[in-house]
Design an enzyme around this catalytic site. Structure first.
Site, short mmCIF file in Angstrom:
data_model
loop_
_atom_site.label_atom_id
_atom_site.label_comp_id
_atom_site.label_asym_id
_atom_site.label_seq_id
_atom_site.Cartn_x
_atom_site.Cartn_y
_atom_site.Cartn_z
N THR A 134 0.84 -1.12 0.04
CA THR A 134 0.06 -0.16 0.14
C THR A 134 0.73 1.25 -0.03
O THR A 134 1.94 1.26 0.33
CB THR A 134 -0.99 0.02 1.17
OG1 THR A 134 -0.12 0.21 2.69
CG2 THR A 134 -1.75 -1.19 1.43
N ASP A 135 0.24 2.36 -0.43
CA ASP A 135 0.77 3.55 -0.34
C ASP A 135 0.73 4.02 1.22
O ASP A 135 0.04 3.67 2.08
CB ASP A 135 0.44 4.74 -1.11
CG ASP A 135 -1.10 4.94 -1.49
OD1 ASP A 135 -1.70 4.69 -0.50
OD2 ASP A 135 -1.45 5.27 -2.53
N GLN A 136 0.99 5.58 1.33
CA GLN A 136 0.64 6.41 2.64
C GLN A 136 -0.69 6.37 3.04
O GLN A 136 -1.13 6.43 3.97
CB GLN A 136 1.50 7.56 2.46
CG GLN A 136 2.94 7.62 2.58
CD GLN A 136 3.56 9.12 2.58
OE1 GLN A 136 2.95 9.90 2.00
NE2 GLN A 136 4.50 9.05 3.35
#
Length: 138
Positions: free
Chosen positions: A15-17
């Site tokens: 996942t990203d932030q």
């Protein structure tokens, strides 16, 4: 069986932030689905490669509908679509555990001789399985 499904839990590293699965991380989910579809048909991708045959992707069409998020349990559905000459096509879907459609994809792969890198007809065992599936439809 034309369709196979499996479950994958989204890992933090995918996942990203914002906790959303990075778009490129859908490809491994789809790959797992295709390899397990083959295994479910009695074909080990590893043994296929050991016999000198590979299945590289030559075309992908992905449609992102809703995001998958960290810790979601995903259902990856892989469905055989068509086989013609040296090509095989799959239709794939990813849903969340609530049954919401997140992503769809269509893949075209080509049977290739590993030594020469040239397209070849599918191995006989794969052709037999495909013929049986198509006969059940008719």
């Amino acid at each position: 069986m034309k369709e196979h499904q499996l479950h994958v839990r989204v890992r933090y590293s995918e996942t990203d932030q914002m906790g959303v699965v990075y778009h490129g991380n859908y490809l491994p989910y789809f790959e797992i689905g295709r390899v397990e579809w083959l295994r479910n048909q009695g074909i080990s991708y590893k043994s296929m490669e050991e016999s000198g045959v590979a299945l590289p992707i030559v075309n992908i069409n992905i449609n992102y509908k809703k995001p998958a998020r960290y810790d979601d349990l995903l259902i990856v559905k892989t469905k055989y679509k068509n086989q013609s000459s040296v090509k095989i096509e799959f239709e794939c879907k990813i849903e969340n555990e609530n049954g919401e459609l997140l992503t769809t994809a269509d893949f075209v792969l080509v049977f290739v001789d590993i030594k020469t890198g040239k397209p070849i007809l599918p191995p006989e065992n794969i052709k037999t399985i495909i013929d049986k599936m198509e006969a059940l439809e008719n």
